[in-house]
Design a protein around this motif. Sequence first.
Motif, PDB file in Angstrom:
ATOM      1  N   ALA A  93       0.816  -1.211   0.000  1.00  0.00           N
ATOM      2  CA  ALA A  93       0.000   0.000   0.000  1.00  0.00           C
ATOM      3  C   ALA A  93       0.849   1.261   0.000  1.00  0.00           C
ATOM      4  CB  ALA A  93      -0.937  -0.005   1.203  1.00  0.00           C
ATOM      5  N   LEU A  94       1.973   1.230   0.701  1.00  0.00           N
ATOM      6  CA  LEU A  94       2.806   2.432   0.803  1.00  0.00           C
ATOM      7  C   LEU A  94       3.536   2.754  -0.502  1.00  0.00           C
ATOM      8  CD1 LEU A  94       4.243   2.148   4.400  1.00  0.00           C
ATOM      9  CD2 LEU A  94       2.801   3.964   3.490  1.00  0.00           C
ATOM     10  N   THR A  95       4.155   1.754  -1.124  1.00  0.00           N
ATOM     11  CA  THR A  95       4.838   2.037  -2.386  1.00  0.00           C
ATOM     12  C   THR A  95       3.824   2.347  -3.480  1.00  0.00           C
ATOM     13  OG1 THR A  95       4.945  -0.360  -2.803  1.00  0.00           O
ATOM     14  CG2 THR A  95       6.905   0.689  -1.890  1.00  0.00           C
ATOM     15  N   PHE A  96       2.709   1.648  -3.457  1.00  0.00           N
ATOM     16  CA  PHE A  96       1.636   1.923  -4.406  1.00  0.00           C
ATOM     17  C   PHE A  96       1.153   3.358  -4.225  1.00  0.00           C
ATOM     18  CE2 PHE A  96      -2.778   0.202  -5.898  1.00  0.00           C
ATOM     19  CZ  PHE A  96      -2.692   0.973  -7.041  1.00  0.00           C
ATOM     20  N   GLY A  97       0.768   3.705  -3.008  1.00  0.00           N
ATOM     21  CA  GLY A  97       0.240   5.038  -2.756  1.00  0.00           C
ATOM     22  C   GLY A  97       1.276   6.128  -2.881  1.00  0.00           C
ATOM     23  N   GLY A  98       2.496   5.883  -2.391  1.00  0.00           N
ATOM     24  CA  GLY A  98       3.514   6.914  -2.411  1.00  0.00           C
ATOM     25  C   GLY A  98       4.016   7.250  -3.796  1.00  0.00           C
ATOM     26  N   LEU A  99       3.997   6.284  -4.717  1.00  0.00           N
ATOM     27  CA  LEU A  99       4.534   6.509  -6.063  1.00  0.00           C
ATOM     28  C   LEU A  99       3.455   6.733  -7.114  1.00  0.00           C
ATOM     29  CD1 LEU A  99       7.395   3.852  -6.021  1.00  0.00           C
ATOM     30  CD2 LEU A  99       7.633   6.328  -5.856  1.00  0.00           C
ATOM     31  N   LEU A 100       2.191   6.729  -6.705  1.00  0.00           N
ATOM     32  CA  LEU A 100       1.120   6.907  -7.681  1.00  0.00           C
ATOM     33  C   LEU A 100       1.160   8.279  -8.337  1.00  0.00           C
ATOM     34  CD1 LEU A 100      -1.875   5.044  -6.033  1.00  0.00           C
ATOM     35  CD2 LEU A 100      -1.173   4.838  -8.421  1.00  0.00           C
ATOM     36  N   LEU A 101       1.530   9.297  -7.577  1.00  0.00           N
ATOM     37  CA  LEU A 101       1.613  10.623  -8.179  1.00  0.00           C
ATOM     38  C   LEU A 101       2.660  10.654  -9.286  1.00  0.00           C
ATOM     39  CD1 LEU A 101       1.343  12.904  -5.022  1.00  0.00           C
ATOM     40  CD2 LEU A 101      -0.411  12.422  -6.732  1.00  0.00           C
ATOM     41  N   LEU A 102       3.812  10.023  -9.020  1.00  0.00           N
ATOM     42  CA  LEU A 102       4.845   9.947 -10.043  1.00  0.00           C
ATOM     43  C   LEU A 102       4.365   9.102 -11.222  1.00  0.00           C
ATOM     44  CD1 LEU A 102       7.734  10.680 -10.869  1.00  0.00           C
ATOM     45  CD2 LEU A 102       8.505   8.589  -9.739  1.00  0.00           C
ATOM     46  N   GLY A 103       3.654   8.027 -10.923  1.00  0.00           N
ATOM     47  CA  GLY A 103       3.112   7.192 -11.993  1.00  0.00           C
ATOM     48  C   GLY A 103       2.106   7.943 -12.839  1.00  0.00           C
ATOM     49  N   LYS A 121       1.958  11.242 -13.277  1.00  0.00           N
ATOM     50  CA  LYS A 121       2.703  12.225 -14.065  1.00  0.00           C
ATOM     51  C   LYS A 121       3.430  11.553 -15.229  1.00  0.00           C
ATOM     52  CE  LYS A 121       3.261  16.004 -13.380  1.00  0.00           C
ATOM     53  NZ  LYS A 121       2.603  17.208 -13.943  1.00  0.00           N
ATOM     54  N   ALA A 122       4.003  10.387 -14.962  1.00  0.00           N
ATOM     55  CA  ALA A 122       4.731   9.683 -16.018  1.00  0.00           C
ATOM     56  C   ALA A 122       3.798   9.213 -17.126  1.00  0.00           C
ATOM     57  CB  ALA A 122       5.484   8.489 -15.424  1.00  0.00           C
ATOM     58  N   ARG A 138      12.016  21.523 -11.738  1.00  0.00           N
ATOM     59  CA  ARG A 138      11.564  20.400 -12.563  1.00  0.00           C
ATOM     60  C   ARG A 138      10.041  20.474 -12.691  1.00  0.00           C
ATOM     61  NH1 ARG A 138      15.024  14.955 -11.726  1.00  0.00           N
ATOM     62  NH2 ARG A 138      17.105  15.874 -11.732  1.00  0.00           N
ATOM     63  N   GLU A 139       9.497  19.594 -13.502  1.00  0.00           N
ATOM     64  CA  GLU A 139       8.050  19.544 -13.618  1.00  0.00           C
ATOM     65  C   GLU A 139       7.481  18.971 -12.324  1.00  0.00           C
ATOM     66  OE1 GLU A 139       4.667  17.808 -16.701  1.00  0.00           O
ATOM     67  OE2 GLU A 139       6.798  17.448 -17.048  1.00  0.00           O
ATOM     68  N   PRO A 140       6.648  19.713 -11.585  1.00  0.00           N
ATOM     69  CA  PRO A 140       6.180  19.255 -10.275  1.00  0.00           C
ATOM     70  C   PRO A 140       5.466  17.906 -10.365  1.00  0.00           C
ATOM     71  CG  PRO A 140       5.607  21.551 -10.624  1.00  0.00           C
ATOM     72  CD  PRO A 140       6.093  21.015 -11.938  1.00  0.00           C
ATOM     73  N   LEU A 141       5.620  17.133  -9.303  1.00  0.00           N
ATOM     74  CA  LEU A 141       4.932  15.850  -9.242  1.00  0.00           C
ATOM     75  C   LEU A 141       3.427  16.065  -9.308  1.00  0.00           C
ATOM     76  CD1 LEU A 141       5.492  12.799  -8.824  1.00  0.00           C
ATOM     77  CD2 LEU A 141       5.154  13.196  -6.384  1.00  0.00           C
ATOM     78  N   VAL A 142       2.942  17.063  -8.594  1.00  0.00           N
ATOM     79  CA  VAL A 142       1.533  17.445  -8.659  1.00  0.00           C
ATOM     80  C   VAL A 142       1.458  18.964  -8.556  1.00  0.00           C
ATOM     81  CG1 VAL A 142       1.305  17.075  -6.161  1.00  0.00           C
ATOM     82  CG2 VAL A 142      -0.741  17.213  -7.585  1.00  0.00           C
ATOM     83  N   ARG A 143       0.756  19.569  -9.483  1.00  0.00           N
ATOM     84  CA  ARG A 143       0.574  21.018  -9.440  1.00  0.00           C
ATOM     85  C   ARG A 143      -0.344  21.353  -8.268  1.00  0.00           C
ATOM     86  NH1 ARG A 143      -3.142  24.468 -11.457  1.00  0.00           N
ATOM     87  NH2 ARG A 143      -4.284  22.744 -12.421  1.00  0.00           N
ATOM     88  N   LEU A 144       0.180  22.108  -7.294  1.00  0.00           N
ATOM     89  CA  LEU A 144      -0.586  22.372  -6.086  1.00  0.00           C
ATOM     90  C   LEU A 144      -1.886  23.117  -6.376  1.00  0.00           C
ATOM     91  CD1 LEU A 144       2.248  23.267  -3.546  1.00  0.00           C
ATOM     92  CD2 LEU A 144       1.117  21.075  -3.928  1.00  0.00           C
ATOM     93  N   THR A 155      -2.416  12.661 -13.681  1.00  0.00           N
ATOM     94  CA  THR A 155      -2.054  13.132 -12.346  1.00  0.00           C
ATOM     95  C   THR A 155      -3.230  13.059 -11.397  1.00  0.00           C
ATOM     96  OG1 THR A 155      -0.424  14.642 -13.314  1.00  0.00           O
ATOM     97  CG2 THR A 155      -1.127  15.089 -11.062  1.00  0.00           C
ATOM     98  N   ALA A 156      -4.415  13.492 -11.859  1.00  0.00           N
ATOM     99  CA  ALA A 156      -5.604  13.440 -11.014  1.00  0.00           C
ATOM    100  C   ALA A 156      -5.978  12.002 -10.669  1.00  0.00           C
ATOM    101  CB  ALA A 156      -6.775  14.131 -11.711  1.00  0.00           C
TER     102      ALA A 156
END
Length: 467
Positions: free
Chosen positions: A56-66, A68-69, A254-260, A395-396
């Motif tokens: 759950a942590l790697t899934f949730g923590g890297l989803l924003l990067l995923g 964006k990618a 850099r290109e933000p992971l998520v635009r605030l 991203t959303a």
Amino acid sequence: MFRKAESSPATTLAVVAVVQFMVSLDLSVVNVGLPQIASGLGFSATGVTWVIHAYALTFGGLLLLGGKASDRYGRKQLLLTGLALFGLASLIGGFAQEPGHLVAARAAQGIGAAMLAPGALALLATTFPGGRARVRAFGVWSATNAAGGALGVLIGGVLTQYASWRWVMFVNVPMATVAFALAAGGVAASAKTVRRGRPDVLGAVLATAGMTTLVFGVVRTDRHAWGSPTTLITLALAALLLAAFILVERTTRREPLVRLGLFANRSVSGANAYNLLVGAAMASSFYFMSLYLQRVLDIGPALTGVMFLPFALGVVVGSVLAIKLGYHVSAKRLLIGGALLTAIGFAWFGQISADGRFLTDVLGPSIIASIGFGLCLGPLVATATTDVAPEETGTASGLLNSSRQLGASLGLAALGTAAHDHTGDLITPETLNSGYARGLTLCAVVLLVAVLIAATSLKRQPARSDA
């Protein structure tokens, strides 16, 4: 790299449904096998929860990067890469010989899921931009999503009892292979967005490290009190890492992971806050009920899985109702009503007893809670991607998946610790029942907070009757 594919909306929907079923199933398929995993590999009573947390942590923590990618490099590319990694990690995890081996494999599964889930959901959002087709598509997605989570308990129980707990890992390999073949041949490559800069890898590292440290600090409160120096230092470090993540997002070149600024969209911010709480309650309830049936009522893994079938069917019923009602009722009302119904079911679950019966302690609350949960899923995803620019749908989508997985991990850590504290040091069916009942009651409370968020934060979207 991949041959050009002709894609129809129906094919895309089928691929997304298979992918989401697999990802959702993997969150729950190990639950029933946890006692056997713990004894087979030598996990401690609380250490075995990291089999769930690592994913759950790697899934949730890297989803924003995923997410964006997927917008940056193409959704099909990330989808196929994620499926390959997911399948390989599942195969390696099935051969684990030590606790660390399995935890590492689960973490690798989470990385693969973080690649494929946002791309799949973004494909759905862009393929079905509005109207009745969008309502139906997200209804199908929600049904497969929920069915994967609920049927995972049944599949995990049967495999654990009649084969081995290792098959709860191996079962993903053929599914990942089939999904890869479907996506490779049936989904057209999506257009890539204009690259404005290098991706924000540092932000992803800080977000994952911060959430991992936060969950670790909460989980360790079974050994170190909330006010102890160990706990306070751990939680302070987590807060520092998360604050650094926000700073990096605001100042990075850099290109933000998520635009605030995306959080200024009330649909996005409200849906993610709601989703975080729903994820916390659902993951914890599955965990508590699975252990209640096995450790308190002394029911075998396979029969435990069968007893979760009504929940799976109820979620499908709720998802179908959400499709029908979605033509005439706003998503906000469906989210409020669904969470209220689920909270009632969990409050009923909180009345379990050490000599409980299936009809009164499992079946009744399962029907109510599952139908309510099914009502939430489709409207929630549709709301979270409303009024989002096409170049930010990945991203959303990643943000929504991330809030659910992080909510699941944090909820399981916090509510699991609360249940463990209530159980005490004397382990008997009665004390275990008392702890699980407390945890399930807290799940209902969490959902009532989600209702409050939906009522006050989400703007009312019109029903789709005029589509």
